[in-house]
Design a protein around this motif. Structure first.
Motif, PDB file in Angstrom:
ATOM      1  N   VAL A  48      19.719  -0.655   9.552  1.00 10.43           N
ATOM      2  CA  VAL A  48      18.439  -0.526  10.254  1.00 10.43           C
ATOM      3  C   VAL A  48      17.288  -0.691   9.267  1.00 10.43           C
ATOM      4  N   LYS A  49      17.392  -0.074   8.101  1.00  5.07           N
ATOM      5  CA  LYS A  49      16.343  -0.216   7.084  1.00  5.07           C
ATOM      6  C   LYS A  49      16.187  -1.667   6.662  1.00  5.07           C
ATOM      7  N   ALA A  50      17.300  -2.374   6.491  1.00  8.17           N
ATOM      8  CA  ALA A  50      17.236  -3.785   6.105  1.00  8.17           C
ATOM      9  C   ALA A  50      16.537  -4.603   7.192  1.00  8.17           C
ATOM     10  N   GLU A  51      16.817  -4.300   8.448  1.00  7.77           N
ATOM     11  CA  GLU A  51      16.176  -5.024   9.544  1.00  7.77           C
ATOM     12  C   GLU A  51      14.689  -4.681   9.651  1.00  7.77           C
ATOM     13  N   LEU A  52      14.332  -3.429   9.394  1.00  6.89           N
ATOM     14  CA  LEU A  52      12.915  -3.058   9.384  1.00  6.89           C
ATOM     15  C   LEU A  52      12.172  -3.833   8.304  1.00  6.89           C
ATOM     16  N   ARG A  53      12.794  -3.976   7.134  1.00  5.26           N
ATOM     17  CA  ARG A  53      12.157  -4.748   6.052  1.00  5.26           C
ATOM     18  C   ARG A  53      12.012  -6.213   6.459  1.00  5.26           C
ATOM     19  N   TRP A  54      13.044  -6.770   7.126  1.00  3.03           N
ATOM     20  CA  TRP A  54      12.971  -8.156   7.585  1.00  3.03           C
ATOM     21  C   TRP A  54      11.846  -8.313   8.603  1.00  3.03           C
ATOM     22  N   LEU A  55      11.770  -7.391   9.547  1.00  2.13           N
ATOM     23  CA  LEU A  55      10.711  -7.442  10.554  1.00  2.13           C
ATOM     24  C   LEU A  55       9.329  -7.330   9.918  1.00  2.13           C
ATOM     25  N   ALA A  56       9.220  -6.570   8.827  1.00  2.00           N
ATOM     26  CA  ALA A  56       7.947  -6.484   8.104  1.00  2.00           C
ATOM     27  C   ALA A  56       7.620  -7.817   7.438  1.00  2.00           C
ATOM     28  N   GLU A  57       8.635  -8.496   6.898  1.00  2.00           N
ATOM     29  CA  GLU A  57       8.417  -9.785   6.244  1.00  2.00           C
ATOM     30  C   GLU A  57       7.881 -10.836   7.211  1.00  2.00           C
ATOM     31  N   VAL A  58       8.291 -10.776   8.473  1.00  2.00           N
ATOM     32  CA  VAL A  58       7.807 -11.769   9.448  1.00  2.00           C
ATOM     33  C   VAL A  58       6.553 -11.297  10.175  1.00  2.00           C
ATOM     34  N   GLY A  59       5.996 -10.162   9.746  1.00  2.00           N
ATOM     35  CA  GLY A  59       4.703  -9.719  10.243  1.00  2.00           C
ATOM     36  C   GLY A  59       4.696  -8.996  11.570  1.00  2.00           C
ATOM     37  N   THR A  60       5.853  -8.463  12.006  1.00  2.00           N
ATOM     38  CA  THR A  60       5.895  -7.771  13.292  1.00  2.00           C
ATOM     39  C   THR A  60       5.644  -6.279  13.174  1.00  2.00           C
ATOM     40  N   LEU A  61       5.757  -5.765  11.967  1.00  2.00           N
ATOM     41  CA  LEU A  61       5.500  -4.344  11.735  1.00  2.00           C
ATOM     42  C   LEU A  61       5.206  -4.129  10.265  1.00  2.00           C
ATOM     43  N   SER A  62       4.719  -2.942   9.942  1.00  2.00           N
ATOM     44  CA  SER A  62       4.542  -2.557   8.546  1.00  2.00           C
ATOM     45  C   SER A  62       5.503  -1.419   8.253  1.00  2.00           C
ATOM     46  N   VAL A  63       5.884  -1.296   6.982  1.00  2.00           N
ATOM     47  CA  VAL A  63       6.850  -0.287   6.574  1.00  2.00           C
ATOM     48  C   VAL A  63       6.295   0.498   5.400  1.00  2.00           C
ATOM     49  N   ASP A  64       6.396   1.824   5.498  1.00  2.00           N
ATOM     50  CA  ASP A  64       6.050   2.723   4.400  1.00  2.00           C
ATOM     51  C   ASP A  64       7.272   3.566   4.077  1.00  2.00           C
ATOM     52  N   GLU A  65       7.486   3.830   2.794  1.00  2.00           N
ATOM     53  CA  GLU A  65       8.605   4.688   2.397  1.00  2.00           C
ATOM     54  C   GLU A  65       8.149   6.138   2.389  1.00  2.00           C
ATOM     55  N   ALA A  66       8.990   7.006   2.958  1.00  2.00           N
ATOM     56  CA  ALA A  66       8.734   8.447   2.986  1.00  2.00           C
ATOM     57  C   ALA A  66      10.035   9.146   2.597  1.00  2.00           C
ATOM     58  N   GLY A  67      10.226   9.294   1.314  1.00  2.00           N
ATOM     59  CA  GLY A  67      11.486   9.876   0.848  1.00  2.00           C
ATOM     60  C   GLY A  67      12.631   8.920   1.113  1.00  2.00           C
ATOM     61  N   SER A  68      13.645   9.392   1.815  1.00  2.00           N
ATOM     62  CA  SER A  68      14.826   8.564   2.071  1.00  2.00           C
ATOM     63  C   SER A  68      14.728   7.755   3.363  1.00  2.00           C
ATOM     64  N   VAL A  69      13.612   7.850   4.064  1.00  2.00           N
ATOM     65  CA  VAL A  69      13.457   7.092   5.306  1.00  2.00           C
ATOM     66  C   VAL A  69      12.305   6.099   5.189  1.00  2.00           C
ATOM     67  N   LEU A  70      12.319   5.125   6.057  1.00  2.00           N
ATOM     68  CA  LEU A  70      11.208   4.193   6.179  1.00  2.00           C
ATOM     69  C   LEU A  70      10.448   4.541   7.446  1.00  2.00           C
ATOM     70  N   VAL A  71       9.146   4.467   7.379  1.00  2.00           N
ATOM     71  CA  VAL A  71       8.302   4.673   8.565  1.00  2.00           C
ATOM     72  C   VAL A  71       7.739   3.314   8.953  1.00  2.00           C
ATOM     73  N   ALA A  72       8.074   2.888  10.161  1.00  2.00           N
ATOM     74  CA  ALA A  72       7.645   1.583  10.656  1.00  2.00           C
ATOM     75  C   ALA A  72       6.514   1.754  11.657  1.00  2.00           C
ATOM     76  N   THR A  73       5.520   0.876  11.561  1.00  2.00           N
ATOM     77  CA  THR A  73       4.397   0.855  12.497  1.00  2.00           C
ATOM     78  C   THR A  73       4.309  -0.539  13.087  1.00  2.00           C
ATOM     79  N   LEU A  74       4.323  -0.600  14.401  1.00  2.00           N
ATOM     80  CA  LEU A  74       4.285  -1.878  15.112  1.00  2.00           C
ATOM     81  C   LEU A  74       2.970  -2.598  14.863  1.00  2.00           C
ATOM     82  N   ALA A  75       3.056  -3.886  14.604  1.00  2.00           N
ATOM     83  CA  ALA A  75       1.870  -4.731  14.441  1.00  2.00           C
ATOM     84  C   ALA A  75       1.623  -5.486  15.751  1.00  2.00           C
ATOM     85  N   GLU A  76       0.439  -6.063  15.870  1.00  2.00           N
ATOM     86  CA  GLU A  76       0.093  -6.820  17.078  1.00  2.00           C
ATOM     87  C   GLU A  76       1.104  -7.940  17.336  1.00  2.00           C
ATOM     88  N   ARG A  77       1.524  -8.621  16.289  1.00  2.00           N
ATOM     89  CA  ARG A  77       2.520  -9.698  16.421  1.00  2.00           C
ATOM     90  C   ARG A  77       3.846  -9.152  16.951  1.00  2.00           C
TER      91      ARG A  77
END
Length: 96
Positions: A48-77
């Motif tokens: 799931v983390k790898a897919e979140l990073r991929w989705l961030a690379e294509v501009g659909t969301l942003s990812v922030d690291e918070a300890g051992s988890v990633l926090v994803a925020t949906l982008a307009e795209r």
């Protein structure tokens, strides 16, 4: 397209749809993994983390690291992809 590619494309769409329904359009990788499991996608948290990073690379969301988890925020795209207004290679299109 292989079955694993089909599942990966669908999972990416489901992640975007999950985020579109969460408060503030944000969620952490642990919650997203649990929701994916409830919706029939049995992926590991690392996948799931790898897919979140991929989705961030294509501009659909942003990812922030918070300890051992990633926090994803949906982008307009990402919202546009979740609702079928834009087609992105590697993400399934929602059905009518």
């Amino acid at each position: 397209m292989s079955y694993s590619d089909f599942l990966r494309r669908d999972m990416r769409l489901v992640i975007l749809r999950i985020l579109s329904e969460l408060p503030s359009y944000r969620g952490n990788s642990s919650v997203i993994a649990n929701l994916l499991h409830q919706l029939g996608h049995s992926w590991t948290r690392d996948q799931v983390k790898a897919e979140l990073r991929w989705l961030a690379e294509v501009g659909t969301l942003s990812v922030d690291e918070a300890g051992s988890v990633l926090v994803a925020t949906l982008a307009e795209r990402g919202q546009d992809a979740a609702e079928g207004r834009v087609t992105i290679d590697g993400i399934a299109r929602p059905r009518a």
